[in-house]
Design a protein around this motif. Structure first.
Motif, mmCIF file in Angstrom:
data_model
loop_
_atom_site.group_PDB
_atom_site.id
_atom_site.type_symbol
_atom_site.label_atom_id
_atom_site.label_comp_id
_atom_site.label_asym_id
_atom_site.label_seq_id
_atom_site.Cartn_x
_atom_site.Cartn_y
_atom_site.Cartn_z
ATOM 1 N N ILE A 141 0.864 -1.182 0.000
ATOM 2 C CA ILE A 141 0.000 0.000 0.000
ATOM 3 C C ILE A 141 0.897 1.227 0.000
ATOM 4 O O ILE A 141 1.875 1.269 0.759
ATOM 5 N N PHE A 142 0.592 2.200 -0.855
ATOM 6 C CA PHE A 142 1.453 3.399 -0.864
ATOM 7 C C PHE A 142 0.637 4.672 -0.982
ATOM 8 O O PHE A 142 -0.416 4.705 -1.620
ATOM 9 N N ARG A 174 10.165 8.686 -2.811
ATOM 10 C CA ARG A 174 11.104 7.635 -2.407
ATOM 11 C C ARG A 174 11.511 6.747 -3.563
ATOM 12 O O ARG A 174 12.501 6.034 -3.488
ATOM 13 N N CYS A 175 10.666 6.722 -4.610
ATOM 14 C CA CYS A 175 10.922 5.756 -5.670
ATOM 15 C C CYS A 175 11.044 6.459 -7.018
ATOM 16 O O CYS A 175 10.044 6.912 -7.585
ATOM 17 N N GLN A 217 9.574 8.376 -12.848
ATOM 18 C CA GLN A 217 10.003 8.203 -14.242
ATOM 19 C C GLN A 217 8.828 7.737 -15.115
ATOM 20 O O GLN A 217 8.643 8.223 -16.232
ATOM 21 N N ASN A 218 8.030 6.809 -14.586
ATOM 22 C CA ASN A 218 6.864 6.358 -15.365
ATOM 23 C C ASN A 218 5.813 7.451 -15.496
ATOM 24 O O ASN A 218 5.177 7.590 -16.544
ATOM 25 N N VAL A 219 5.651 8.247 -14.440
ATOM 26 C CA VAL A 219 4.698 9.366 -14.522
ATOM 27 C C VAL A 219 5.104 10.282 -15.682
ATOM 28 O O VAL A 219 4.279 10.680 -16.514
ATOM 29 N N THR A 237 6.797 0.365 -12.267
ATOM 30 C CA THR A 237 6.654 1.351 -11.188
ATOM 31 C C THR A 237 7.049 0.742 -9.833
ATOM 32 O O THR A 237 7.283 1.450 -8.864
ATOM 33 N N PHE A 238 7.121 -0.584 -9.792
ATOM 34 C CA PHE A 238 7.450 -1.292 -8.546
ATOM 35 C C PHE A 238 8.619 -2.248 -8.766
ATOM 36 O O PHE A 238 8.452 -3.472 -8.733
ATOM 37 N N PRO A 239 9.821 -1.698 -8.990
ATOM 38 C CA PRO A 239 10.964 -2.564 -9.328
ATOM 39 C C PRO A 239 11.309 -3.566 -8.236
ATOM 40 O O PRO A 239 11.754 -4.670 -8.533
ATOM 41 N N PHE A 240 11.037 -3.198 -6.976
ATOM 42 C CA PHE A 240 11.383 -4.111 -5.873
ATOM 43 C C PHE A 240 10.439 -5.307 -5.810
ATOM 44 O O PHE A 240 10.742 -6.312 -5.183
ATOM 45 N N ILE A 241 9.283 -5.213 -6.484
ATOM 46 C CA ILE A 241 8.356 -6.365 -6.523
ATOM 47 C C ILE A 241 8.571 -7.183 -7.796
ATOM 48 O O ILE A 241 8.636 -8.399 -7.767
#
Ligand code: TRP
Length: 412
Positions: free
Chosen positions: A172-173, A181-182, A187-189, A230-234
């Motif tokens: 959740i963000f 933070r990311c 970058q995607n925005v 958008t969620f490289p850590f996942i």
């Protein structure tokens, strides 16, 4: 109080000169007491009804009986769900993306609906889930400060977590926090903002020259989580397809997202849409957290629930007892009955209530009593579960981290 907002021209995203219902991410007003004309809306938006064949396919592939909210047609429309299921059958994993615009400290019962179905989908398909809290959206659109909406995002996230989401599978963000933070998110925005002109968002959302620039660029922020990078850590470097459960008023955001997806090398997001949760005053408009009397809140006491439903829930009953017995009540406009469609999952019981009301055996007051007695334990149970959601648990959900899935090893 919140930051002062400049006065803007009236939103014109729906043209009132035709006889369409008004449906956009900020307004839902129907011409009829029975609510929005979904046949018309589906045609206008260009999406597709969820039919029995699709339901059977979902059940077959997930090996799980369908959720009542889908079976009852409350989730009634989709985009590209067959295409997504083809990928699932070919062995690919997808992820779920949904969100919430935090505009009050407390959510109402209607806000739970998309999350209930999202949870069901997550369990049926065993997939990761990301939940966007658009505190930025709410500070731009409402008279609320950045600090206020960020606080509301955390409060609302607790209500969402109370539904029982698995911390190992769910991220959740808050936009106002996570964007800083990311880098991958921002970058995607920007990639999305580079693909969409002012003219296009004017056409899709009805923005006008006097709208603040934050509003004009916001749709890219709601679009970005539909791209797995958008969620490289996942997801690592994998391009993972997405399914977005949402109320149909959010569709304009995702029409725009689908439009830019191929240009950015992503698969178009699939969507599953719900209809609106009626205001207590009737289905002409949806339940709203900004109007206390239109909604049953998750913080309401049993007594408040009873008083609100008795006092405000629009009745489909006849004006006199004799007429009601003779002609029966109108279940299509009766809000107490509509509440039961959303929250009473015993099909047989619901059907017998419907029949008894329609043929005049069951009176309006009795229908209200059933609605009250159905909602009271649901809300009380929610309150107990929410108390268990500590700040520490919330922080876990909101920490960018690897989830329990190994995407690097999935072959595409
Ligand atoms: N804009 C939505 C709201 O105001 C919140 C939201 C963000 C959302 N991303 C989403 C809703 C994805 C559904 C799906 O509530």
């Amino acid at each position: 109080m919140g930051d002062k907002l400049p006065v803007t021209d009236k939103q014109i995203s729906n043209s009132p000169e035709d006889d369409n219902d008004i449906v956009d991410p900020w307004t839902v007003i129907s011409k009829s007491d029975a609510g929005v004309d979904y046949d018309k809306l589906i045609k206008r938006f260009g999406c597709t009804y969820i039919d029995s064949e699709l339901i059977e396919r979902i059940e077959r592939i997930s090996k799980t009986p369908i959720h009542p909210l889908i079976k009852r047609g409350i989730f009634f429309s989709h985009r590209d769900l067959h295409a997504l299921l083809n990928m699932v059958e070919a062995g690919k994993k997808f992820y779920l993306y949904t969100g919430r615009g935090p505009s009050s400290d407390s959510m109402h019962v209607g806000h739970l609906i998309p999350f209930i179905v999202t949870k069901w989908l997550q369990e049926a398909f065993d997939v990761p889930l990301v939940i966007q809290m658009t505190d930025d959206e709410k500070t731009l659109w409402k008279n609320l400060s950045v600090e206020e909406t960020m606080k509301m995002a955390r409060e609302n996230a607790k209500d969402i977590i109370a539904l029982g989401f698995d911390v190992n599978k769910t991220f959740i963000f808050s936009n106002l926090d996570y964007m800083g933070r990311c880098a991958a998110f921002y970058q995607n925005v920007i990639r999305i903002q580079k693909c969409v002109t002012f003219n296009q968002v004017k056409g899709i959302f009805g923005f006008c020259d006097s709208d603040v620039i934050g509003k004009i660029s916001f749709p890219a922020i709601q679009a970005a989580p539909a791209f797995s990078s958008t969620f490289p850590f996942i997801f690592g470097a994998d391009k993972v397809p997405v399914l977005i459960p949402c109320a149909i008023d959010q569709d304009p955001y995702f029409r725009m997202t689908r439009d830019v997806s191929p240009r950015l090398g992503f698969i178009k997001p699939a969507l599953i849409h719900s209809c609106f949760f009626p205001a207590l005053q009737g289905a002409k408009t949806k339940m709203s957290a900004s109007d206390v009397n239109s909604a049953v809140f998750l913080t309401d006491t049993p007594k408040q629930i009873k008083t609100k439903i008795n006092k405000y829930a629009f009745s489909g009953g006849r004006s006199t007892l004799e007429e009601h017995r003779k002609y029966g009540g109108n279940i299509d406009v009766d809000v107490s009955y509509q509440l039961l469609r959303f929250f009473l999952y015993d099909d047989e019981k619901l059907e017998s209530i419907k029949t008894a009301y329609a043929n005049g055996e069951l009176l309006s007051g009795e229908m209200k009593k059933i609605a009250v007695e159905t909602l009271q334990p649901i809300v009380a149970d929610h309150q107990t579960k929410r108390k268990e959601v500590t700040d520490e648990i919330l922080n876990q959900f909101m920490t960018p981290r690897k989830l329990n899935y190994d995407f690097q090893t999935v072959i595409y």
